[in-house]
Enzyme design. Structure first.
Site, PDB file in Angstrom:
ATOM      1  N   LYS A  94      69.129  77.632  18.660  1.00 28.55           N
ATOM      2  CA  LYS A  94      69.641  76.652  17.701  1.00 28.55           C
ATOM      3  C   LYS A  94      70.036  77.379  16.426  1.00 28.55           C
ATOM      4  O   LYS A  94      69.207  78.033  15.798  1.00 28.55           O
ATOM      5  CB  LYS A  94      68.568  75.605  17.404  1.00 28.55           C
ATOM      6  CG  LYS A  94      68.910  74.649  16.271  1.00 28.55           C
ATOM      7  CD  LYS A  94      67.707  73.763  15.922  1.00 28.55           C
ATOM      8  CE  LYS A  94      67.969  72.962  14.651  1.00 28.55           C
ATOM      9  NZ  LYS A  94      66.786  72.154  14.245  1.00 28.55           N
ATOM     10  N   ASP A 131      70.995  72.334   7.305  1.00 36.77           N
ATOM     11  CA  ASP A 131      70.800  70.991   7.824  1.00 36.77           C
ATOM     12  C   ASP A 131      70.463  70.046   6.672  1.00 36.77           C
ATOM     13  O   ASP A 131      69.349  70.016   6.181  1.00 36.77           O
ATOM     14  CB  ASP A 131      69.673  70.978   8.859  1.00 36.77           C
ATOM     15  CG  ASP A 131      69.411  69.578   9.395  1.00 36.77           C
ATOM     16  OD1 ASP A 131      70.314  68.730   9.297  1.00 36.77           O
ATOM     17  OD2 ASP A 131      68.302  69.343   9.916  1.00 36.77           O
ATOM     18  N   LYS A 176      68.172  63.921   4.448  1.00 31.11           N
ATOM     19  CA  LYS A 176      66.794  64.322   4.165  1.00 31.11           C
ATOM     20  C   LYS A 176      66.454  64.021   2.703  1.00 31.11           C
ATOM     21  O   LYS A 176      67.320  64.095   1.830  1.00 31.11           O
ATOM     22  CB  LYS A 176      66.618  65.829   4.385  1.00 31.11           C
ATOM     23  CG  LYS A 176      66.698  66.289   5.815  1.00 31.11           C
ATOM     24  CD  LYS A 176      66.574  67.802   5.880  1.00 31.11           C
ATOM     25  CE  LYS A 176      66.721  68.327   7.298  1.00 31.11           C
ATOM     26  NZ  LYS A 176      65.581  67.984   8.154  1.00 31.11           N
ATOM     27  N   ASP A 186      66.896  76.681   9.336  1.00 28.90           N
ATOM     28  CA  ASP A 186      67.121  75.961  10.594  1.00 28.90           C
ATOM     29  C   ASP A 186      67.952  76.772  11.581  1.00 28.90           C
ATOM     30  O   ASP A 186      68.173  76.342  12.710  1.00 28.90           O
ATOM     31  CB  ASP A 186      67.795  74.620  10.308  1.00 28.90           C
ATOM     32  CG  ASP A 186      67.275  73.500  11.194  1.00 28.90           C
ATOM     33  OD1 ASP A 186      66.205  73.668  11.792  1.00 28.90           O
ATOM     34  OD2 ASP A 186      67.942  72.457  11.279  1.00 28.90           O
ATOM     35  N   ARG A 245      68.650  69.215  18.710  1.00 30.69           N
ATOM     36  CA  ARG A 245      68.583  68.950  20.149  1.00 30.69           C
ATOM     37  C   ARG A 245      69.965  68.592  20.711  1.00 30.69           C
ATOM     38  O   ARG A 245      70.239  68.841  21.875  1.00 30.69           O
ATOM     39  CB  ARG A 245      67.557  67.841  20.422  1.00 30.69           C
ATOM     40  CG  ARG A 245      67.902  66.496  19.858  1.00 30.69           C
ATOM     41  CD  ARG A 245      66.700  65.575  19.737  1.00 30.69           C
ATOM     42  NE  ARG A 245      65.783  66.034  18.697  1.00 30.69           N
ATOM     43  CZ  ARG A 245      64.631  65.437  18.409  1.00 30.69           C
ATOM     44  NH1 ARG A 245      64.244  64.362  19.081  1.00 30.69           N
ATOM     45  NH2 ARG A 245      63.856  65.905  17.452  1.00 30.69           N
TER      46      ARG A 245
END
Length: 471
Positions: free
Chosen positions: A233, A238, A245, A256, A319
């Site tokens: 990943k 992010d 967030k 990330d 994901r």
């Protein structure tokens, strides 16, 4: 930091001496002085005696971690002085744990100063003094230097600010590795993602000004004994997307990309070690941002394998990227033996296991155990998290094949792993292991031989897993 092995009879005078101790009785002539200074046999305990030019560093247990921490602590102490050369005399026990000494020293000496206007200029030379040189020690030294240097390289990449490490930067880093080690490298942009119907990954990055990049590095030695696929990943930043967030949670999201960085530096290490294992490294390099073109909660995405995904939270984006990367790997690489993915996937894994431990998941108990043993032998911490038929129901969607988040706040690390399982083809179910490295990848305080910030988690465990396939 320079590291050498020198024979005792050729040994010159050194500025400092490091002495590693496990018992008070081993303190020698300075025992009374050290006791009066309240020196204790505890990990991360060290003391510098300027008069005798000795650094005493304690270790509690006779294992990799304690010894690596002991020498890292001593090296930090040495680099805080203006002395240039230091020696450590090896006995039989320390020779048997030479890997921990070398890696602990290099990892402990790491500092990220790329953005500092004033940098530390102390270039320390560490000399391991032995009665007689051996090829065994020399081999361990060279291998451990390669591995630890790759970990430090991973730390540098992860610590780099998101404005300076974009998806394109990821691709350039991969191309530089390919050039250095004569590897094959393919990089694909968003048009390719659209053409291949990889709309799960494509959607995550479409609001960013930085084009998403699918990176595929290939190391193909002659007469390879087996074939391993690594998937990472690579979220260079992010924001959480439209499911934005909170401000405090957005800080450190440059980390990330740790899974993708681990994958790149693993294949680099395998190539440098010239191991007879074919390795493919695949990274989904994406930036998850907000904008008029951002993907939204309530969107239905279609992944490369045709499965549909209901988006209920755009911050569960890693994901979605991995889903398409895993499908790409299985479609493009034939007859592989193992497929491992690495990702800072869930905060739930940090809640469950703490900041220092990786969660290992998958369908094959034997393979998960193999991964766990390799991880422990590498010096990293991990534990297994088992899939569960009841948790599978938590990612069921009423309007698509699967939902990108669970309908419960509990078991989030496992449900994320089970989401990924939807994109592992039936014939590959027992070849796959998922590593959630969200906890140890980036910690905002120093721990053991790891500094503030990026730890380079994933590199040593992946390298050890692949090395174990040869032995």
């Amino acid at each position: 930091m320079k590291i050498k092995i020198v024979e005792k009879f050729k040994s010159k005078d050194f500025d400092l001496e490091i002495i590693l101790v496990n018992k008070i009785e081993d303190l020698g002539e300075n025992k009374d002085l050290l006791e009066s200074l309240d020196f204790k046999i505890k990990d991360e305990s060290s003391i510098f005696l300027p008069e005798s030019k000795k650094i005493y560093s304690a270790f509690e247990e006779f294992n990799y971690d304690s010894i690596a921490i002991a020498i890292a602590t001593a090296i930090k102490k040495a680099t805080s002085t203006k002395f240039k050369t230091v020696k450590l005399v090896l006995n039989n026990f320390l020779e048997d744990n030479f890997k921990a000494l070398v890696e602990g020293a290099i990892l402990g000496a790491y500092k990220f100063e790329n953005y500092k206007s004033e940098k530390n200029k102390n270039d320390l030379e560490l000399n391991f003094v032995v009665e007689k040189k051996s090829s065994k020690l020399s081999d361990v030294l060279e291998e451990s230097k390669i591995i630890a240097s790759s970990v430090n390289c991973a730390r540098d990449m992860v610590n780099t600010a998101p404005a300076d490490f974009t998806p394109k930067s990821f691709a350039e880093a991969a191309q530089n590795i390919a050039k250095e080690f004569d590897l094959e490298c393919e990089v694909f942009g968003e048009k390719y993602l659209e053409k291949q119907k990889m709309m799960s990954m494509h959607s995550v990055g479409r609001a960013s000004v930085h084009e998403s990049q699918l990176i595929h590095l290939k190391y193909k030695p002659k007469k390879a004994k087996t074939k391993v696929v690594l998937v990472g990943k690579g979220l260079t930043y992010d924001s959480g997307g439209l499911s934005l967030k909170p401000a405090d949670f957005m800080i450190t999201m440059k980390a990330d990309k740790s899974g993708g960085v681990a994958v790149l530096n693993t294949i680099k290490t395998i190539a440098a070690l010239k191991l007879p294992i074919e390795v493919h490294a695949i990274v989904g390099a994406v930036e998850n941002m907000i904008g008029g073109n951002a993907y939204k909660p309530d969107d239905i995405l279609r992944a490369k394998n045709g499965k549909t995904i209901e988006v209920r939270n755009t911050d569960a984006e890693g994901r979605l990227v991995l889903a398409d990367c895993l499908c790409y790997a299985q479609d493009e690489i034939k007859d592989f033996n193992y497929i491992l993915d690495f990702a800072t996937l869930t905060g739930a894994c940090v809640v469950g296991l703490g900041e220092y431990t990786t969660g290992i998941m998958g369908n094959c108990e034997e393979l998960k155990h193999k991964a766990l043993v390799s991880c422990q032998n590498s010096g990293e911490y991990a534990t297994k998290l088992d899939f569960n038929r009841y948790l599978k129901k938590c990612i069921k969607s009423e309007i698509a094949d699967v939902c990108n988040i669970s309908n419960t706040r509990y078991g989030g690390a496992i449900t994320a792993g089970m989401f990924l399982d939807n994109f592992i083809y039936e014939e590959n179910k027992n070849k796959w292991v998922h590593f959630d490295i969200a906890g140890p990848a980036f910690v905002e305080k120093a721990w053991g031989y790891n500094p503030y910030g990026a730890s380079g988690t994933g590199v040593r465990m992946a390298v050890q897993f692949i090395k174990d396939l040869v032995n």
